[in-house]
Every structure is written in C-alpha cells, then in structure tokens.
Design an enzyme around this catalytic site. Structure first.
Site, PDB file in Angstrom:
ATOM      1  N   GLU A   1     -29.336  60.931 -62.795  1.00 38.52           N
ATOM      2  CA  GLU A   1     -30.508  59.710 -62.775  1.00 38.52           C
ATOM      3  C   GLU A   1     -30.065  58.284 -63.091  1.00 38.52           C
ATOM      4  OE1 GLU A   1     -33.333  60.088 -61.155  1.00 38.52           O
ATOM      5  OE2 GLU A   1     -33.265  62.278 -61.028  1.00 38.52           O
TER       6      GLU A   1
ATOM      7  N   HIS B   1     -31.963  64.566 -50.502  1.00 30.24           N
ATOM      8  CA  HIS B   1     -31.399  65.291 -51.262  1.00 30.24           C
ATOM      9  C   HIS B   1     -30.758  66.491 -50.701  1.00 30.24           C
ATOM     10  CE1 HIS B   1     -34.916  63.591 -53.710  1.00 30.24           C
ATOM     11  NE2 HIS B   1     -34.190  63.651 -54.643  1.00 30.24           N
TER      12      HIS B   1
END
Length: 847
Positions: A399, A491
């Site tokens: 992240e 993803h």
C-alpha cells in the site's frame, strides 16, 4: 599521467573486499536517489519551461502546444525530476506528458515522454471537414458532468472528498499491429507486435468522485464527453491491498515511539516530517465505518511495551494490549517500508521529499481489506474476517508502494498501466519483507527473506493473495502478456510483471513442469540467470520514478526498465541482458542469449538525431563490434520494421509526415546462436526552415589523432592501463589521480548563424574508489566565450554518478548559433580516493 596509474593500482590492491562483497558499490552510489529537493526557484523553473518550449519547436509543434509543470521529486544525486503535462490551447492532453531529469541548475539532462498530442497539430485544418479536435468550448458544464457521474455511480452516496471535474483533451486510443505482425495469430502476438495510437480526440472532463454508499467506498475516475455527456471511459480509483511491541507476524520487534510527558505515543518523528501528525504515526480508527473511515487519534500507552501478538478479538477494546497489536503491526511495517527505500535507494517517505504519512487501524468491523488513499496520502487497515489482520509487512509495503507511484509516475489505475501500478506495489511489498526479515539494516536488499507471495501471513488458510513467481496459481492472474490483458482487473493484470521481476531477481528454470519455467525463453540458457533482488529493485525503482508516465503499458515498461538498467550498469551489461530476458519470459519482446561480458556483439556507433528540410535526405548509421561477423541489420521507424532497410546505413527522402519519427536499428551477429543488440533511438525533425548538410564541428573528437584540436591538459589524451576506449583506441582520461588535481580539456568550435540544429554528444565513463553519496570529485562541462567567461553549464558529473561502461550524453547548443564558443571539460579531484572521468567520441553536429 603515470602517477595516476600507480595510485589506481594501489587503491584496487588495497580494497579487494569492497569489490568482492558489495553488489553495487564501486558501480553505483550507495544511495541511488538524492535527498529531498527544495522547491524549484523561478529562474530554474523558467529555464526548464524554455528548454521544453525549444524541444517543442524542434518537433514541429506550434505555440498552441505547451507544458504544465506539476510534480517534482528527487532523482539521482545531483538531479531532480520534473513532470510536465502536455497542453493544447491551455488544456491538458490526458496521458501525454514528459518526465524531465535536470541538474541542480535546472539544465535538462534527459526527457522521457509519452507523446499523444501530435495529431492536434494538424487537426485544425481537418476541423472544417468534420474531423480532428472539436472546438474547445464545452457544451456540458463541469457540474453537469459531475452530477451525471454521481447519479450513475452512487445516486445516494455521500462525498468523502469534494468531487472534481477537469476539462481536458482526451485521446481515444486504438491498438494497431506493427509492420510484420499483420498476419500473426492472436495467440502468437508479442507485446511489441502492437502499438497504441490515437484514433481521435475528444473534449472531455476527467471527473473524480470519492464517495461512500451504504457500507462501501466508491472511488471512481470517469471520462465524460464535454460535448454530449457520454461516458468515454471509467475505472475504479480505490487502490486496495525505541520501545518494544509484540507484533502478530514478526514476534517481538523494536518500534520507534515518542515520549510526551509520561505518555508514549506511536509517533515516529525520525521517519518523515510535516504531514498531518508531524511524523510517521499510527492512529486508532476505532471501527469508524469503511464508508467514512476516520484516522482518529494517535495510539498512546503508559508504558513502552505494546500489544499481545494475537489476532484482534472482534468486539473487544481497540486500546488494550490485544487492540494495540494491530497498531504494532502497522508501525513495524511502516518503519521497515520507510527504511527499505531510504537506506537502499535514498528515497525518503512516499514522495521522496520526506513528507510524513500515517496508518489508521481497526477500520470498520472485520473489514477484509487495506487501502491507500491518495487524498490524504495515508493508509487504512481492517481487522479481517475471511483474513486475519491485514497489517503484514508485505501488505503495508504494497500500500505504501501506491503512495510512491502516486507521487511519481501516477500510473492510471486501469488497463495495462493499472496492472503495472499494482505490480509496483507487490514488488515494494516483497522487497520490504526481505529487508525487514534480514534485520531491517544495511544498504542492500538481501537475496533471501521474503516468500515471493503476497499476503500469506494474513490468510487463515495459508493461501496467499498472489504468487509472484507463477501468477496463475491464484486461478485468475495470467503468467504472460496477451492482447486481452488490458481488459481484466488490475490485481490480476499485474501478474506478468510480477513474474518478470521474480525472474529478473532470481532467474528461471528450464524444466517445463517447474513453476519457474517460461515457454517464451528459447535462447541459451533456457534457465535465465537472475541478477539478485537488490539490483532488480534499483532498476525497477529508477524506471518507475524517473521514466514511467501515467500511460505506460507493458511494452513501454520493458523499454524504460531496459533504459534504467543500461544507465545504471551499462549498455550490453549482464543486467541489461537480464531485463530483456525477464520481459521476454512474459511475452514482452523477444528472447536473447546470455553472453559472457565483453565477448558479444555490441553497438559502437549509435544513430544520431538530425534535422532535414522536406525533400532532403535523412541518413542514419549504426556500427557494431564483437561477436561473430558479418552482421545483419534491421531498421525500425516508431518501433515498426522498415521493409528493405537491411544495411548499416539507412537513408531516404524525408517528408513532412516523417517529422518527429523515431528510428532505431538492431544488429545481429553470425554466431551459431545469433546475438541481437538494439541501438538507441534517433529522432528525425523535418523542418522547412532547417535541413541541409550535417557538419561535424569538433576536430579529432575521438582523440585518434592524438592531441590535435585540443588545448589544456593534453597529457590526458592517449591510451592508459585500466581504461578502454568507447571506440577506436584513444580517449581523454581526466582524473584518476587519487590526489588533489585539476585537469581541463578545451576546444573552440563555431556554430553557424544559419544552423537549424547543433547537437553536442560525448561518451562518458565514470569509475571511483569513493564510497557513499558525498560528492568529492567533479567533471563540469561548460560552454565559454572567447574571454573564458562561462556562457552556460551543460552538466556536472561527480563520483556519485559512477557506473559501469560508457553512457552517451547529448545537449542542444543551438542557443549559441552565430558564435565561436569553447567547449570545456574541467575536472577537479580531492586529496584521496580516485575518480576517473573518461571522455570519448566528442561530436558537435550542425545543420
């Protein structure tokens, strides 16, 4: 000059362990990136804008095309990176931008661009016929565009951040096959067989909505026609996955806290400044809902022992020992992410400028996600339901990797660029994990320590989220690029690039049943050799932060990662070869064999950019050495193969439509396993005010005629032990003394007042016995007038710029046309530890 050689020999003899034990010391500075940059002053900013404007004119673009400087962040030592968006009639052209590397004086060193604006130059003539760009006056208002998106995306949603609508020019892209790939079966296509080109331009709004509906966050970026209100494209913008603390995944770990009075805070003031809390902080979201997560307050404790190391008990206290564990996980992950980038790369915090960030834990109840929010430059973590707490090191590193991308390349979170965005975060997560598990110290990424899977620790079943080495093991991610990859979730489209990075670091396996096998590796050996995690990470980080643009796709990434490898380790280096092979392993580019260093074919003369008048002759030449002669040649225009162009020189009659075209060549030797190398790019400018004969203005630029044409420290010219020529046998060897010294080489050149192009280039090799990132020795390249006054500093190179092999440097000297100026290469060396600045093939071509 003999003194220089004995000192070098002594230095090498005295320091064998340095070269044996360090992967990059002696080749690279310990810190790849420089310290935080100060805001550019008005003079430097104006200088860059003026230089970009000059490049615009040389490319045939009129004054309705402009540049808007946006982000600035550190580059390599002594440089900064400026990102400039391309504009037309004052409006941004979406996905069209330049990444400019400049020195501390604002002089442009290089430019990497995604150029989607060229069709706008001729579109005005086509508007009357109903083609080209519509009038830049919107018929749909910004509020109307926002309202239409809100009604469609989240009609009862609540805005977390104020919605935005930017009026811009949106290039609608289409994919075409390059020459030679027209008849290939779809399944046989390689990423380099396709090219994205502009189909048409639309006046549009980029509408950014950051909303919450029900219990969910709905972050969307939407392209809305400013003429009809129709949606042209849309994508999801939510970017998801010293005291003691007992972490859930790493045992008892040292965490850095702050004592305020008699209370300890989870505030690390040593890792970042400013921001919301003045340092790296962990806060308690205290179950604020996913739809509106709030950071809450910084964690506090009466002692400096935190957490119990256990999974959070749902419904329990968020501040007792069990509730503190999520905060320990987060702080340990944040500290290690910061240290990985700072200690290995020299990059500080997310933006490189050391701006502090924070992580809020205990978001919602049993929230099964973690996300980075670019609006606050912060991260939110859930406690998990199907998962355990999502604060593992690799997830936090992932992240925070989104934060680095947000501050640099800003890869659009959709299509192939979105997959690369996600892959960058997976790479960051894995490198952080390796660094942390090896103790979180030192200046290199360890060769082991990570598991090359994402999120194994947070899984209750032990099944990870993603597999770097074989993405298809998750059941959804492809192992290799295909023409449909842009249509899947980011993803999953990250999978091939993750595999590329694994192969680049660790190599592959030649057994077809192995998880580490690639069918696309067809050259020898079929089990490609990796270069280690440390070098792989340096190359990738440099490419993402200093070369990628927001619209970079897989093919563009391959080329720019290769450029980064060549700049760091040299053209033809094993590291550059490994990049080619790693991308070939995922069907991006063709495979090449591995060759012993220095024995394979290599480019010795690169094609040079030139300017000609319409109807004039354009001529590009390439030369190679090594390998097995004879060589075969192929030329490319804008990455498309040119039929019949199979000689070392390619010449043709230039047309106006060729303006701005980029040419390159491949050279293949005749060995039993042929080796192919690719030249650098050369740009053709076709201008009605330019053209004519290209004239070399430098005398004896290759130093093959001894000191002819040169003045100053001419004893530096010759052939010396320990250095080699870029081409031929002679060169200028400045420095290398290991003692206080000043050496200068100069030559006066005349640039005609009628010149339409004046391009200076030279090959430079720097090696050093200095260590660390402190500047000790310098080579300053300047242009002077007849009295010796400096008219302009072209570049400053130092010991921290050391790299394997030669790098070719180029500069535009057209501003000095009509003058006789002196080119000056001036070296200064301090009292210890040599730095050698080896210069060859100095050339000033005018037209």
């Amino acid at each position: 000059m003999n003194l220089r050689l004995s000192i070098i020999a002594a230095a090498i003899a005295a320091l064998p362990a340095l070269h044996a034990n360090a992967q990059t010391r002696g080749v690279l500075p310990e810190s790849l990136m420089a310290a935080p940059v100060q805001p550019m002053n008005a003079t430097a900013k104006a200088n860059i804008e003026n230089r970009l404007a000059a490049r615009r004119a040389a490319a045939g673009l009129d004054d309705e095309h402009g540049y808007k400087i946006t982000l600035q962040h550190p580059g390599e030592a002594g440089t900064r990176i400026t990102r400039a968006q391309h504009t037309y009639r004052g409006l941004r052209v979406f996905g069209s931008e330049s990444v400019v590397v400049s020195d501390d004086d604002g002089e442009v060193i290089s430019e990497s661009a995604s150029d989607r604006r060229r069709g706008l130059d001729s579109s005005r003539a086509a508007v009357a016929g109903g083609q080209g760009l519509p009038d830049v006056t919107a018929t749909v208002s910004a509020d109307e565009a926002i309202n239409s998106v809100v009604k469609r995306v989240a009609p009862v949603g609540v805005h977390r951040w104020k919605p935005e609508a930017e009026l811009l020019i949106y290039p609608v892209m289409k994919t075409v096959r390059v020459a030679g790939a027209e008849k290939k079966a779809e399944a046989a296509l390689n990423a380099l067989d396709l090219e994205e080109v502009v189909d048409r331009y639309e006046l549009a709004y980029l509408v950014k909505t950051r909303m919450a509906t029900g219990k969910k966050l709905v972050y969307r970026d939407t392209i809305v026609s400013a003429k009809t209100g129709a949606v042209l494209q849309e994508w999801n913008a939510l970017q998801t996955v010293v005291g003691q603390g007992k972490s859930q995944y790493n045992g008892t770990v040292p965490i850095n806290t702050t004592l305020s009075g008699s209370t300890y805070q989870m505030l690390d003031a040593t890792r970042g400044t400013g921001g919301k809390f003045g340092g790296a902080a962990i806060t308690n979201a205290n179950h604020s809902p996913e739809s509106n997560p709030q950071p809450g307050s910084i964690y506090t404790n009466t002692t400096n022992v935190w957490g119990d190391g256990q999974q959070y008990i749902n419904g329990g206290s968020t501040t007792n020992a069990n509730g503190q564990t999520a905060a320990v996980n987060a702080l340990w992950g944040l500290m290690n992410t910061y240290d990985t980038m700072k200690n290995v790369i020299g990059w500080r915090s997310l933006d490189g400028n050391n701006t502090a960030t924070y992580i809020a834990v205990h978001v919602d109840n049993q929230y099964d996600n973690a996300f980075f929010d670019p609006n606050c430059k912060c991260m939110f973590i859930g406690d998990g339901n199907s998962f355990k707490n999502l604060g593992s090191i690799d997830v936090i590193g992932h992240e925070m990797g989104h934060g680095v991308t947000d501050a640099t390349s800003n890869l659009v979170y959709a299509g192939e660029s979105g997959g690369l965005n996600e892959s960058n975060s997976d790479i960051q997560g894995e490198m952080t994990e390796a660094y942390a598990r090896a103790g979180g110290t030192g200046t290199v990424i360890p060769a082991s320590g990570n598991d090359w899977v994402m999120g194994a620790e947070i899984s209750k079943t032990g099944t990870p989220l993603r597999y770097m080495y074989k993405p298809s093991k998750d059941g959804s991610s492809p192992n290799a690029w295909s023409s449909t990859i842009k249509n899947i979730d980011v993803h999953y489209s990250s999978g091939p690039n993750n595999r590329m990075f694994y192969f680049l670091a660790n190599g592959s396996n030649a057994t077809s049943t192995s998880d580490y096998y690639s069918q696309y590796l067809t050259q020898n050996p079929k089990n490609m050799t990796g270069i280690g995690s440390d070098k792989a990470f340096r190359i990738w980080f440099k490419a993402n932060t200093t070369k990628f643009t927001s619209s970079t796709n897989y093919a563009d990434a391959r080329n720019k990662v290769l450029q980064a490898a060549e700049e760091l380790y040299g053209v033809g280096s094993k590291e550059a070869t490994a990049v080619k092979r790693a991308y070939a392993a995922i069907n991006v580019g063709t495979d090449v064999p591995e060759t012993a260093g220095g024995t394979g074919v290599s480019i010795t003369t690169q094609p040079a950019s030139l300017t000609v008048a319409p109807g004039g002759t354009a001529r590009f030449t390439v030369a190679a050495s090594g390998g097995t002669a004879p060589y075969s040649y192929r030329w490319y225009k804008n990455n498309a193969l040119i039929s019949g162009a199979t000689a070392a020189t390619y010449s043709f009659t230039a047309q106006s439509t060729d303006n701005g075209a980029v040419y390159k060549a491949t050279v293949t030797d005749s060995s039993s396993t042929p080796v192919t190398v690719t030249s650098g790019n050369a740009t053709l400018t076709v201008s009605s005010t330019g053209g004519g004969t290209t004239t070399e203005r430098v005398t004896n630029g290759g130093f093959e005629s001894s000191t002819t044409g040169w003045a100053g420290t001419t004893g530096a010219i010759g052939t010396f032990t320990g250095q080699t020529a870029y081409e031929g046998t002679r060169y200028a060897y400045l420095g290398g003394n290991g003692t206080t010294a000043t050496e200068t080489l100069t030559q006066a050149v005349t640039i005609p007042s009628t010149a339409t192009a004046a391009n200076l280039s030279f090959a430079l090799h720097i090696d050093t016995a200095e260590t660390g990132s402190t500047v000790y020795d310098r080579l300053v390249v300047t242009v002077k007038n007849s009295t010796g006054a400096v008219l302009g500093t072209l570049a400053t190179y130092t010991n921290v710029n050391a790299a394997a092999g030669y790098q070719v440097r180029t500069f535009n000297l057209l501003p000095y046309k009509g003058q006789t100026v002196t080119l000056s290469f001036a070296m200064t060396e301090d009292s210890a530890a040599q730095t050698s600045f080896v210069v060859d093939k100095v050339s000033l071509l005018t037209q």
